[in-house]
Scaffold this motif. Structure first.
Motif, PDB file in Angstrom:
ATOM      1  N   ILE A  48       5.893  34.427 -34.675  1.00  0.00           N
ATOM      2  CA  ILE A  48       6.473  33.427 -33.773  1.00  0.00           C
ATOM      3  C   ILE A  48       7.129  32.310 -34.567  1.00  0.00           C
ATOM      4  CG2 ILE A  48       5.879  31.660 -32.064  1.00  0.00           C
ATOM      5  CD1 ILE A  48       3.743  33.573 -31.019  1.00  0.00           C
ATOM      6  N   MET A  49       6.467  31.875 -35.628  1.00  0.00           N
ATOM      7  CA  MET A  49       7.063  30.866 -36.500  1.00  0.00           C
ATOM      8  C   MET A  49       8.378  31.354 -37.086  1.00  0.00           C
ATOM      9  SD  MET A  49       5.643  27.906 -36.945  1.00  0.00           S
ATOM     10  CE  MET A  49       4.115  26.995 -36.723  1.00  0.00           C
ATOM     11  N   LEU A  50       8.408  32.603 -37.495  1.00  0.00           N
ATOM     12  CA  LEU A  50       9.616  33.160 -38.095  1.00  0.00           C
ATOM     13  C   LEU A  50      10.755  33.232 -37.081  1.00  0.00           C
ATOM     14  CD1 LEU A  50      10.974  34.438 -40.550  1.00  0.00           C
ATOM     15  CD2 LEU A  50       9.975  36.636 -39.894  1.00  0.00           C
ATOM     16  N   LEU A  51      10.444  33.672 -35.850  1.00  0.00           N
ATOM     17  CA  LEU A  51      11.478  33.754 -34.815  1.00  0.00           C
ATOM     18  C   LEU A  51      12.001  32.367 -34.438  1.00  0.00           C
ATOM     19  CD1 LEU A  51       9.920  36.456 -32.459  1.00  0.00           C
ATOM     20  CD2 LEU A  51      11.783  36.755 -34.095  1.00  0.00           C
ATOM     21  N   SER A  52      11.125  31.361 -34.515  1.00  0.00           N
ATOM     22  CA  SER A  52      11.542  30.014 -34.128  1.00  0.00           C
ATOM     23  C   SER A  52      12.421  29.327 -35.172  1.00  0.00           C
ATOM     24  CB  SER A  52      10.313  29.146 -33.843  1.00  0.00           C
ATOM     25  OG  SER A  52       9.572  28.906 -35.026  1.00  0.00           O
ATOM     26  N   THR A  53      12.636  29.979 -36.309  1.00  0.00           N
ATOM     27  CA  THR A  53      13.531  29.391 -37.313  1.00  0.00           C
ATOM     28  C   THR A  53      14.999  29.651 -36.996  1.00  0.00           C
ATOM     29  OG1 THR A  53      13.436  31.385 -38.704  1.00  0.00           O
ATOM     30  CG2 THR A  53      11.796  29.665 -39.121  1.00  0.00           C
ATOM     31  N   ALA A  54      15.247  30.487 -35.991  1.00  0.00           N
ATOM     32  CA  ALA A  54      16.636  30.786 -35.632  1.00  0.00           C
ATOM     33  C   ALA A  54      17.345  29.525 -35.137  1.00  0.00           C
ATOM     34  CB  ALA A  54      16.681  31.860 -34.558  1.00  0.00           C
ATOM     35  N   GLU A  55      18.642  29.479 -35.324  1.00  0.00           N
ATOM     36  CA  GLU A  55      19.433  28.368 -34.799  1.00  0.00           C
ATOM     37  C   GLU A  55      19.563  28.536 -33.289  1.00  0.00           C
ATOM     38  OE1 GLU A  55      23.900  26.381 -35.205  1.00  0.00           O
ATOM     39  OE2 GLU A  55      23.312  28.077 -36.464  1.00  0.00           O
ATOM     40  N   MET A  56      19.237  27.480 -32.541  1.00  0.00           N
ATOM     41  CA  MET A  56      19.244  27.557 -31.085  1.00  0.00           C
ATOM     42  C   MET A  56      20.193  26.519 -30.515  1.00  0.00           C
ATOM     43  SD  MET A  56      15.199  28.045 -30.241  1.00  0.00           S
ATOM     44  CE  MET A  56      14.193  29.113 -31.253  1.00  0.00           C
ATOM     45  N   LYS A  57      20.944  26.941 -29.525  1.00  0.00           N
ATOM     46  CA  LYS A  57      21.864  26.035 -28.841  1.00  0.00           C
ATOM     47  C   LYS A  57      21.695  26.214 -27.339  1.00  0.00           C
ATOM     48  CE  LYS A  57      25.407  26.013 -32.455  1.00  0.00           C
ATOM     49  NZ  LYS A  57      26.826  26.304 -32.789  1.00  0.00           N
ATOM     50  N   PRO A  58      21.617  25.092 -26.585  1.00  0.00           N
ATOM     51  CA  PRO A  58      21.512  25.212 -25.121  1.00  0.00           C
ATOM     52  C   PRO A  58      22.780  25.810 -24.545  1.00  0.00           C
ATOM     53  CG  PRO A  58      21.848  22.935 -25.764  1.00  0.00           C
ATOM     54  CD  PRO A  58      21.638  23.695 -27.031  1.00  0.00           C
ATOM     55  N   GLU A  59      22.620  26.537 -23.444  1.00  0.00           N
ATOM     56  CA  GLU A  59      23.747  27.229 -22.848  1.00  0.00           C
ATOM     57  C   GLU A  59      23.601  27.235 -21.335  1.00  0.00           C
ATOM     58  OE1 GLU A  59      24.295  31.695 -23.085  1.00  0.00           O
ATOM     59  OE2 GLU A  59      25.653  31.058 -24.669  1.00  0.00           O
ATOM     60  N   MET A  60      24.671  27.034 -20.647  1.00  0.00           N
ATOM     61  CA  MET A  60      24.650  27.110 -19.190  1.00  0.00           C
ATOM     62  C   MET A  60      24.566  28.568 -18.756  1.00  0.00           C
ATOM     63  SD  MET A  60      24.719  24.073 -17.942  1.00  0.00           S
ATOM     64  CE  MET A  60      25.093  22.384 -18.441  1.00  0.00           C
ATOM     65  N   MET A  61      23.902  28.793 -17.631  1.00  0.00           N
ATOM     66  CA  MET A  61      23.837  30.145 -17.088  1.00  0.00           C
ATOM     67  C   MET A  61      24.365  30.145 -15.658  1.00  0.00           C
ATOM     68  SD  MET A  61      19.665  30.410 -16.686  1.00  0.00           S
ATOM     69  CE  MET A  61      19.701  32.083 -16.077  1.00  0.00           C
ATOM     70  N   ASP A  62      25.088  31.188 -15.334  1.00  0.00           N
ATOM     71  CA  ASP A  62      25.693  31.318 -14.010  1.00  0.00           C
ATOM     72  C   ASP A  62      24.847  32.281 -13.183  1.00  0.00           C
ATOM     73  OD1 ASP A  62      27.225  31.662 -11.774  1.00  0.00           O
ATOM     74  OD2 ASP A  62      29.105  31.991 -12.825  1.00  0.00           O
ATOM     75  N   VAL A  63      24.189  31.736 -12.149  1.00  0.00           N
ATOM     76  CA  VAL A  63      23.353  32.554 -11.269  1.00  0.00           C
ATOM     77  C   VAL A  63      24.021  32.616  -9.906  1.00  0.00           C
ATOM     78  CG1 VAL A  63      21.065  32.853 -10.278  1.00  0.00           C
ATOM     79  CG2 VAL A  63      21.312  31.767 -12.515  1.00  0.00           C
ATOM     80  N   LYS A  64      24.805  33.693  -9.688  1.00  0.00           N
ATOM     81  CA  LYS A  64      25.526  33.875  -8.429  1.00  0.00           C
ATOM     82  C   LYS A  64      26.346  32.635  -8.061  1.00  0.00           C
ATOM     83  CE  LYS A  64      22.867  37.566  -6.342  1.00  0.00           C
ATOM     84  NZ  LYS A  64      22.275  38.102  -5.118  1.00  0.00           N
ATOM     85  N   GLY A  65      27.119  32.158  -9.032  1.00  0.00           N
ATOM     86  CA  GLY A  65      27.983  31.018  -8.790  1.00  0.00           C
ATOM     87  C   GLY A  65      27.323  29.672  -8.977  1.00  0.00           C
ATOM     88  N   GLN A  66      26.008  29.663  -9.187  1.00  0.00           N
ATOM     89  CA  GLN A  66      25.283  28.412  -9.388  1.00  0.00           C
ATOM     90  C   GLN A  66      25.117  28.164 -10.886  1.00  0.00           C
ATOM     91  OE1 GLN A  66      21.253  26.583  -7.515  1.00  0.00           O
ATOM     92  NE2 GLN A  66      20.982  28.457  -8.684  1.00  0.00           N
ATOM     93  N   ILE A  67      25.640  27.051 -11.378  1.00  0.00           N
ATOM     94  CA  ILE A  67      25.545  26.719 -12.791  1.00  0.00           C
ATOM     95  C   ILE A  67      24.206  26.031 -13.043  1.00  0.00           C
ATOM     96  CG2 ILE A  67      26.619  25.511 -14.710  1.00  0.00           C
ATOM     97  CD1 ILE A  67      28.271  27.780 -13.542  1.00  0.00           C
ATOM     98  N   VAL A  68      23.421  26.599 -13.957  1.00  0.00           N
ATOM     99  CA  VAL A  68      22.078  26.099 -14.235  1.00  0.00           C
ATOM    100  C   VAL A  68      21.979  25.752 -15.711  1.00  0.00           C
ATOM    101  CG1 VAL A  68      19.606  26.599 -14.147  1.00  0.00           C
ATOM    102  CG2 VAL A  68      21.139  27.568 -12.419  1.00  0.00           C
ATOM    103  N   GLY A  69      21.457  24.568 -15.990  1.00  0.00           N
ATOM    104  CA  GLY A  69      21.256  24.145 -17.366  1.00  0.00           C
ATOM    105  C   GLY A  69      19.785  23.956 -17.676  1.00  0.00           C
ATOM    106  N   GLY A  70      19.457  23.906 -18.956  1.00  0.00           N
ATOM    107  CA  GLY A  70      18.101  23.623 -19.400  1.00  0.00           C
ATOM    108  C   GLY A  70      17.249  24.835 -19.670  1.00  0.00           C
ATOM    109  N   LEU A  71      17.737  26.045 -19.347  1.00  0.00           N
ATOM    110  CA  LEU A  71      16.897  27.234 -19.469  1.00  0.00           C
ATOM    111  C   LEU A  71      17.356  28.182 -20.567  1.00  0.00           C
ATOM    112  CD1 LEU A  71      16.369  28.105 -15.697  1.00  0.00           C
ATOM    113  CD2 LEU A  71      14.875  26.793 -17.202  1.00  0.00           C
ATOM    114  N   ARG A  72      18.624  28.479 -20.592  1.00  0.00           N
ATOM    115  CA  ARG A  72      19.115  29.497 -21.520  1.00  0.00           C
ATOM    116  C   ARG A  72      19.459  28.871 -22.859  1.00  0.00           C
ATOM    117  NH1 ARG A  72      23.678  33.613 -19.562  1.00  0.00           N
ATOM    118  NH2 ARG A  72      21.820  34.480 -18.551  1.00  0.00           N
ATOM    119  N   ARG A  73      19.188  29.621 -23.881  1.00  0.00           N
ATOM    120  CA  ARG A  73      19.555  29.223 -25.228  1.00  0.00           C
ATOM    121  C   ARG A  73      20.034  30.451 -25.983  1.00  0.00           C
ATOM    122  NH1 ARG A  73      13.870  27.067 -25.636  1.00  0.00           N
ATOM    123  NH2 ARG A  73      14.192  27.395 -23.432  1.00  0.00           N
ATOM    124  N   THR A  74      20.858  30.247 -26.936  1.00  0.00           N
ATOM    125  CA  THR A  74      21.326  31.350 -27.775  1.00  0.00           C
ATOM    126  C   THR A  74      20.606  31.279 -29.116  1.00  0.00           C
ATOM    127  OG1 THR A  74      23.191  30.001 -28.568  1.00  0.00           O
ATOM    128  CG2 THR A  74      23.587  31.472 -26.701  1.00  0.00           C
TER     129      THR A  74
END
Length: 699
Positions: free
Chosen positions: A364-390
């Protein structure tokens, strides 16, 4: 039988003497001189282990596991992780579109979430939400030379809250009903419906894992409880093997049927009873009512069908259970004659839990070293923030992850191999302790552990490497098959699935041979391939009842493991659903999803029980193996060493006439390891280990 299983007679002792004399000295109770085996594999293993230590050190210095689960606010800050919002771990979505007559917001501003310290439970908490942006355009100059200035202003405004409840330990979701279950209102469905941003299986599992820190005490206590239950079951098996087997399996079937009936009760309940059932059914806390009702019905039917199939199977397997009870009695006699053997399962269980949790923590520590950026997600036309990350991994990080995952498999199998050898060594020492055996040999586990670590760690590394390679290949093929199905590539999915099945069969065979190879290593001190060849030839040389008894304790093992799962999980569920420490939503130890915690502790209990029963099963198999070894060296000396329960189970009879009971081993039964042995050890055919070099009892 293979070369190192030496049963030839000496110059001054004929075959008849060896097999008819009950006190003949050449009865198989000797060991080859100890030597270090498979040293090149040991060097490679230590080098690999050093690489894992270096990767773990780097991951601890650069990773943070909360980055994998916690949500972002509209500024891209990770709630509860980044410095500005370190004390605000929860994501809250402000209201938008005005307020309804009942005080509820018309909808949620899912695009711009904020971080909060705790979830508001009323309409009177002030929240700092992002206001509506204002756009002001000003022009300067005259046409056609005009300068246009666009000014966008968006300020933080004060907004009154709406009632929410904590979900998955990370999010605040609307909650407008009295019962502590998810509602069916539009705001709740906007987030938690089957098409909502929090409705995916991944989000629910990630959230459930994220909230486990609140009930760590329950998880820790599950381990000693499972150990206690396993010991109680061992004592029952010792004094009433067959009744204990029957009672445990019947209780298992009844428990499965009871769960099935519980999940389908919603079809017949009405009124207050139906409301109470909704509150206790975990599916209604995770999904909307329509989907939860359907899922509950399906789960109930599956449990009922499974319980009926098990009941029919047990009825048809009465003879197999009687045979299993005989193996159980012999194994119990061995284990209870050596007090150290009763401690070994607990030590192994605790050690494995610590090792596996430590390895998972490093991953888990190793996976958490990845670079993460917040990303908007489109749920049936609804733009949602705060959940998805790349997640962006560099080539080095991908390589380290693959290296670490394989190392996890290798280390886990190595611990299993060492445990199997120690048990086999102790059982062999006990078997060749003449009757009455009393408490058997002194310090058998310490002696086995010392011999294994000093002389045979390379062999364990080699055997565990083979199994972990096959296991890793199987996982990759199953992943390819699943990915191909997702892309509607049925041909690739079919090929990958077939390959996975073939690898699984090979893996099962290698695991079986490897387990018995360590018994041969304990006796003959041979390398892995030679021991595997010996084990295969030795077992297949007997076509009688002994061959049928190998693995007979599987029925008992399955019953104990599943029973421990139900007992540990059931007690946990009662505890976290009846004590205010875990049911009060204002408590720091509040458990939002008690069913997930119950299943997880049930898995911990099953893992602990598996440690006990694997040792139990290996003890039984070792007794059968060394019985064959003893009989092939001196047939009539078996009664001098073998426990009475094993003698009766195998229908053993002494011989008196010449060659009357000789066990003729087959030289051509070498298995797939025979050719490998000849390749890696071309002089194997000419090597003969000294017979009866040293007594087991004096080592």
């Amino acid at each position: 039988m293979s070369q190192n299983i030496h049963a030839s007679s000496t110059k001054d002792a004929s075959f008849d003497d060896r097999h008819t004399d009950e006190n003949h000295p050449y009865d198989g109770s000797g060991m080859a001189q100890r030597k270090c085996t498979d040293l090149p594999c040991l060097v490679i293993f230590f080098a690999y282990l050093a690489g894992m230590v270096a990767i773990t050190k780097w991951a601890i210095e650069n990773g943070n596991p909360r980055r994998l689960t916690h949500g972002f606010n509209y500024q891209g800050e990770l709630c509860g992780v980044d410095a500005p919002v370190l004390s605000k771990p929860l994501v809250y979505w402000c209201g938008a579109g005005g307020v309804q007559d009942n005080g509820h917001p018309v909808k949620l501003d899912t695009q711009f979430p904020i971080c909060v310290e705790s979830c508001p439970q009323s309409f009177d908490t002030e929240m700092a939400c992002l206001g509506v942006e204002e756009v002001k355009v000003s022009t300067e100059g005259e046409e056609p030379y005009v300068t246009r200035v666009t000014e966008i202003t968006q300020s933080t405004i004060k907004q009154m809250s709406y009632p929410t409840m904590e979900f998955s330990g990370m999010y605040c979701v609307p909650h407008f009903i009295k019962e502590h279950v998810l509602g069916d209102d539009s705001l709740t469905m906007q987030l938690l419906g089957k098409d909502g941003p929090l409705g995916s299986t991944y989000k629910r599992l990630a959230g459930a894992f994220g909230g486990l820190h609140r009930c760590w005490l329950v998880l820790v206590c599950a381990i000693p409880f499972a150990v206690l239950v396993s010991y109680m079951y061992l004592f029952l098996l010792r004094f009433m093997a067959y009744p204990a087997v029957i009672i445990s399996l019947v209780c298992l079937v009844l428990s499965i049927l009871s769960l099935g009936i519980y999940f389908v009760l919603g079809e017949i309940l009405e009124g207050d009873m139906l409301v109470k059932w909704h509150e206790t059914n975990f599916l209604f806390k995770m999904f909307d009512s329509e989907f939860a009702g359907t899922a509950s019905k399906v789960v109930g039917i599956v449990f009922i069908v499974l319980g009926c199939l098990l009941a029919c199977g047990l009825t048809a397997m009465r003879e197999a259970m009687q045979i299993a009870a005989g193996c159980v009695a012999a194994a119990c006699e061995c284990m209870f004659s050596m007090p150290a053997m009763l401690v070994q399962p607990a030590i192994e269980a605790v050690t494995k839990v610590i090792v596996i949790l430590s390895l998972l923590g490093g991953l888990i520590m190793l996976l958490s070293t990845a670079e993460m950026k917040p990303e908007m997600m489109d749920v049936k036309g609804q733009i949602v923030g705060g959940l998805r990350r790349t997640f962006t991994f560099t080539a080095e990080q991908w390589g380290m992850t693959a290296y670490y995952v394989f190392g996890m498999l290798w280390l886990t199998e190595l611990f299993n191999s060492l445990s199997q050898f120690v048990v086999a060594y102790a059982v062999i020492l006990w078997y060749y302790h003449p009757k009455p055996k009393g408490f058997g040999p002194s310090m058998p586990l310490i002696r086995g552990f010392t011999v294994g670590m000093i002389f045979h760690l390379g062999t364990f590394a080699f055997g565990s490497f083979l199994i972990s390679t096959l296991r890793g290949t199987r996982i990759i093929l199953l992943w390819i098959s699943r990915a191909a199905k997702a892309e509607n590539n049925s041909v690739a999915a079919c090929i990958a699935g077939c390959c996975a099945c073939c690898v699984t069969l090979i893996q099962r065979y290698v695991e079986f041979i490897t387990k018995n190879a360590y018994i041969d290593v304990a006796i003959s001190s041979t390398s892995f391939f030679t021991a595997a060849q010996n084990a295969h030839g030795f077992i297949t040389s007997d076509s009688g009842k002994v061959a049928l008894l190998y693995g007979a304790c599987y029925i008992v093992t399955a019953g104990v493991v599943l029973g421990n799962f139900l007992m540990t999980g059931g007690l946990t569920w009662l505890l976290v659903t009846s004590n205010e420490r875990w049911t009060d939503s204002n408590s720091a130890h509040y458990v939002e999803n008690p069913y997930f915690v119950a299943v997880l502790t049930g898995c911990i209990g099953a893992s602990v029980a598996m440690c006990f029963m694997v040792i139990f099963d290996h003890c039984a198999d070792t007794l059968l193996y060394v019985f064959l070894w003893n009989r092939s060296h001196g047939h009539n000396t078996v009664s001098k060493y073998a426990p009475d329960s094993l003698v009766h189970l195998l229908d053993y009879k002494k011989i008196s006439n010449s060659n009357g009971g000789r066990v003729a081993p087959r030289e051509d039964s070498q298995g797939i390891f025979g050719s490998l042995t000849s390749f890696f050890d071309r002089d194997a055919a000419s090597k003969k280990a000294p017979e009866e070099q040293q007594s087991l009892l004096t080592r």
